[in-house]
Motif scaffolding. Structure first.
Motif, mmCIF file in Angstrom:
data_model
loop_
_atom_site.group_PDB
_atom_site.id
_atom_site.type_symbol
_atom_site.label_atom_id
_atom_site.label_comp_id
_atom_site.label_asym_id
_atom_site.label_seq_id
_atom_site.Cartn_x
_atom_site.Cartn_y
_atom_site.Cartn_z
ATOM 1 N N ASN A 1 6.234 6.985 -10.276
ATOM 2 C CA ASN A 1 4.938 7.452 -9.781
ATOM 3 C C ASN A 1 5.041 8.313 -8.517
ATOM 4 O O ASN A 1 4.032 8.569 -7.855
ATOM 5 C CB ASN A 1 4.018 6.255 -9.543
ATOM 6 C CG ASN A 1 3.607 5.621 -10.850
ATOM 7 O OD1 ASN A 1 2.764 6.144 -11.562
ATOM 8 N ND2 ASN A 1 4.234 4.500 -11.196
ATOM 9 N N SER B 1 -3.372 3.525 -2.247
ATOM 10 C CA SER B 1 -3.641 2.481 -3.243
ATOM 11 C C SER B 1 -2.860 1.217 -2.891
ATOM 12 O O SER B 1 -1.736 1.284 -2.389
ATOM 13 C CB SER B 1 -3.274 2.955 -4.652
ATOM 14 O OG SER B 1 -1.891 3.216 -4.760
ATOM 15 N N ARG B 2 -3.492 0.079 -3.130
ATOM 16 C CA ARG B 2 -2.852 -1.213 -2.882
ATOM 17 C C ARG B 2 -2.552 -1.887 -4.219
ATOM 18 O O ARG B 2 -3.345 -1.800 -5.153
ATOM 19 C CB ARG B 2 -3.762 -2.108 -2.043
ATOM 20 C CG ARG B 2 -3.905 -1.622 -0.626
ATOM 21 C CD ARG B 2 -4.766 -2.539 0.200
ATOM 22 N NE ARG B 2 -4.780 -2.092 1.588
ATOM 23 C CZ ARG B 2 -5.300 -2.798 2.581
ATOM 24 N NH1 ARG B 2 -5.853 -3.979 2.345
ATOM 25 N NH2 ARG B 2 -5.274 -2.320 3.811
ATOM 26 N N HIS B 3 -1.413 -2.593 -4.258
ATOM 27 C CA HIS B 3 -0.945 -3.200 -5.504
ATOM 28 C C HIS B 3 -0.400 -4.594 -5.250
ATOM 29 O O HIS B 3 0.234 -4.840 -4.224
ATOM 30 C CB HIS B 3 0.169 -2.336 -6.116
ATOM 31 C CG HIS B 3 -0.252 -0.929 -6.357
ATOM 32 N ND1 HIS B 3 -0.754 -0.514 -7.564
ATOM 33 C CD2 HIS B 3 -0.288 0.147 -5.527
ATOM 34 C CE1 HIS B 3 -1.067 0.771 -7.469
ATOM 35 N NE2 HIS B 3 -0.794 1.187 -6.240
ATOM 36 N N GLU C 1 0.845 -1.192 0.000
ATOM 37 C CA GLU C 1 0.000 0.000 0.000
ATOM 38 C C GLU C 1 0.879 1.240 0.000
ATOM 39 O O GLU C 1 1.770 1.376 0.840
ATOM 40 C CB GLU C 1 -0.901 0.001 1.231
ATOM 41 C CG GLU C 1 -1.859 1.179 1.263
ATOM 42 C CD GLU C 1 -2.827 1.110 2.415
ATOM 43 O OE1 GLU C 1 -2.979 2.131 3.108
ATOM 44 O OE2 GLU C 1 -3.439 0.035 2.631
ATOM 45 N N THR C 2 0.612 2.142 -0.939
ATOM 46 C CA THR C 2 1.394 3.372 -1.046
ATOM 47 C C THR C 2 0.890 4.414 -0.057
ATOM 48 O O THR C 2 -0.183 4.264 0.538
ATOM 49 C CB THR C 2 1.285 3.972 -2.466
ATOM 50 O OG1 THR C 2 -0.039 4.494 -2.647
ATOM 51 C CG2 THR C 2 1.604 2.945 -3.538
ATOM 52 N N THR D 1 -1.909 -2.428 -11.362
ATOM 53 C CA THR D 1 -2.565 -1.162 -11.082
ATOM 54 C C THR D 1 -3.281 -1.333 -9.743
ATOM 55 O O THR D 1 -3.223 -2.407 -9.139
ATOM 56 C CB THR D 1 -3.554 -0.796 -12.210
ATOM 57 O OG1 THR D 1 -4.491 -1.863 -12.381
ATOM 58 C CG2 THR D 1 -2.828 -0.525 -13.525
ATOM 59 N N ALA D 2 -3.947 -0.319 -9.270
ATOM 60 C CA ALA D 2 -4.581 -0.364 -7.946
ATOM 61 C C ALA D 2 -5.604 -1.497 -7.847
ATOM 62 O O ALA D 2 -6.393 -1.718 -8.767
ATOM 63 C CB ALA D 2 -5.252 0.966 -7.642
ATOM 64 N N THR E 1 -7.985 -5.510 -10.627
ATOM 65 C CA THR E 1 -7.352 -4.200 -10.499
ATOM 66 C C THR E 1 -8.113 -3.150 -11.300
ATOM 67 O O THR E 1 -9.038 -3.469 -12.050
ATOM 68 C CB THR E 1 -5.888 -4.262 -10.968
ATOM 69 O OG1 THR E 1 -5.870 -4.561 -12.367
ATOM 70 C CG2 THR E 1 -5.099 -5.311 -10.195
ATOM 71 N N SER E 2 -7.697 -1.906 -11.158
ATOM 72 C CA SER E 2 -8.380 -0.809 -11.845
ATOM 73 C C SER E 2 -8.306 -0.918 -13.359
ATOM 74 O O SER E 2 -9.145 -0.368 -14.065
ATOM 75 C CB SER E 2 -7.829 0.542 -11.382
ATOM 76 O OG SER E 2 -6.457 0.633 -11.650
ATOM 77 N N TYR F 1 5.731 3.206 1.418
ATOM 78 C CA TYR F 1 4.726 2.159 1.245
ATOM 79 C C TYR F 1 4.805 1.207 2.426
ATOM 80 O O TYR F 1 5.777 1.187 3.167
ATOM 81 C CB TYR F 1 4.920 1.413 -0.076
ATOM 82 C CG TYR F 1 6.246 0.718 -0.212
ATOM 83 C CD1 TYR F 1 6.420 -0.589 0.222
ATOM 84 C CD2 TYR F 1 7.336 1.366 -0.790
ATOM 85 C CE1 TYR F 1 7.644 -1.226 0.097
ATOM 86 C CE2 TYR F 1 8.562 0.733 -0.924
ATOM 87 C CZ TYR F 1 8.702 -0.561 -0.475
ATOM 88 O OH TYR F 1 9.905 -1.191 -0.596
ATOM 89 N N GLN G 1 -8.892 -3.215 -6.897
ATOM 90 C CA GLN G 1 -10.273 -2.772 -6.683
ATOM 91 C C GLN G 1 -11.052 -3.778 -5.843
ATOM 92 O O GLN G 1 -11.887 -3.403 -5.038
ATOM 93 C CB GLN G 1 -10.980 -2.559 -8.024
ATOM 94 C CG GLN G 1 -10.324 -1.514 -8.884
ATOM 95 C CD GLN G 1 -10.310 -0.147 -8.226
ATOM 96 O OE1 GLN G 1 -11.336 0.366 -7.815
ATOM 97 N NE2 GLN G 1 -9.123 0.441 -8.103
#
Length: 92
Positions: A75, A15-17, A10-11, A32-33, A46-47, A80, A35
């Motif tokens: 980015n 957002s979590r990845h 998590e940043t 990507t993040a 993901t998004s 994180y 969802q």
């Protein structure tokens, strides 16, 4: 997309990845993040709409680490947190 040696990070933006290693070619992978995530079956969306299947035990691959660090720089991610354990404990 199936990834091994995975973690959920998590940043500072919230957002979590998924971060890990693509099982097809062993390259690093950063999603990507996230969802949606179902910890019972280790699958998330993901998004971008991509479905990630987490394979095997969680871990930390060198290829995943390298790509995550590059992704963070591009980015402007300055911090994180590893939220893997927390994410696995959550129920949909």
């Amino acid at each position: 997309m199936s990834i091994s040696d995975w973690q959920i990070l998590e940043t500072q933006l919230g957002s979590r990845h998924f971060v890990g290693c693509d099982v097809r070619n062993l390259t690093g992978r950063v999603s990507t993040a996230i969802q949606e995530f179902d910890p019972a079956v280790l699958r998330g969306i993901t998004s971008s709409g991509r479905v990630y299947q987490l394979v095997g035990p969680r871990g930390w691959s060198e290829n995943g680490r390298y790509l995550w660090e590059r992704w963070c720089k591009v980015n402007d991610i300055t911090s994180y947190t590893d939220v893997t354990a927390e994410s696995l404990a959550e129920r949909p």
